[in-house]
Design a protein around this motif. Sequence first.
Motif, short mmCIF file in Angstrom:
data_model
loop_
_atom_site.label_atom_id
_atom_site.label_comp_id
_atom_site.label_asym_id
_atom_site.label_seq_id
_atom_site.Cartn_x
_atom_site.Cartn_y
_atom_site.Cartn_z
N CYS A 96 0.83 -1.21 0.00
CA CYS A 96 0.00 0.00 0.00
C CYS A 96 0.86 1.26 0.00
O CYS A 96 0.48 2.28 -0.59
CB CYS A 96 -0.93 -0.01 1.21
SG CYS A 96 -2.30 -1.18 1.07
N GLN A 103 -5.79 1.02 -2.82
CA GLN A 103 -5.28 0.36 -1.62
C GLN A 103 -6.30 -0.61 -1.04
O GLN A 103 -5.94 -1.69 -0.54
CB GLN A 103 -4.89 1.42 -0.59
CG GLN A 103 -3.66 2.22 -1.01
CD GLN A 103 -3.37 3.38 -0.07
OE1 GLN A 103 -4.21 4.25 0.12
NE2 GLN A 103 -2.20 3.38 0.53
N GLN A 132 -3.39 1.14 4.95
CA GLN A 132 -2.27 0.21 4.88
C GLN A 132 -2.56 -1.10 5.62
O GLN A 132 -1.73 -2.00 5.62
CB GLN A 132 -1.01 0.86 5.46
CG GLN A 132 -0.56 2.10 4.72
CD GLN A 132 0.65 2.73 5.36
OE1 GLN A 132 1.49 2.06 5.97
NE2 GLN A 132 0.78 4.04 5.23
#
Length: 305
Positions: free
Chosen positions: A37, A76, A213
């Motif tokens: 990410c 992401q 993330q």
Amino acid sequence: MSISLYPLASLAQIEQTPSRQDGIPPNLEEDLRAYGCKLIHQAGILLKQCVPLPPLIRFVVYRAMYRKQVAVATAQILFQRFWFVTSMKQFGIGDVGMGALYLASKLEECPIRMRDLINVYDLLLQRAAYTTSPKTLKSIEFKYTPMTYFGSSFYDMKDALVVAEMQILKRLGFHVNVVLPYGTLVNYLRVLGLTSKENVCTRAWGYLNDALQTPVYALYAVPTIVCAAILLATRHLRVPLPSQPPNCWWELFDADWEDVWSVCGYIMRLYRDRDPDEQKRLFTMVSKKGVRKWLEDNGPQLVES
């Protein structure tokens, strides 16, 4: 992924991901997800897919104006969903990251030139290789060496990008709907009377960005993730909110305390210190070849849930 308007991972996928079945430890898989990410975010910046947001105190976010930023966040989330249906032994995080960003740019109507995306990822991977190089080579300043226009390296990365985009669509069953949490955050802060505290708004917004993330957007509903970001922001800044039964503020938004606390744990693990060997290991496992080599050297490390 479970079939719904907003797909989330099933319990079986959470308990034993495909990568874990192939012997990749949970902590390593989590770190590889986060690093993939980061590459997407860095590529988005270099491709000018990330633009500054307006002052949070105004709370005005026009989707058309900030569509490029939305594309990076969408990429992401798609990247995180993909690893609940596929193992990192089959596809590299670099290739899938490229495919996710390329697909998301189409979904958000801000398409990226394939050549530009490949060149940017090549730059990022070369820089990562420089970072892991011996100290004697680090005395020389990093200088990017572009790929030749008709070289085999470019066409290999192009093929990997096309395959990755196709596999994301195929393995997610074309369920690529993504709901971002920023509008929900604005509404919740208004309800809690925190819109006048710009530091709380900024920090909560930052936690939502950092959460990209982690796998939380593929595990929990958006209200739960937003409540976790508000909880972290208010506790760090010592802003009091009613937290004792029967007046728990997160219950106002139908969020379960255990889920909120779990999301907080995912986010806070991003900030833990990592030794240089761990960082170097991540850089060498961007491709599926690197993952397979690590598995050969270390053997399968199956961990029971």
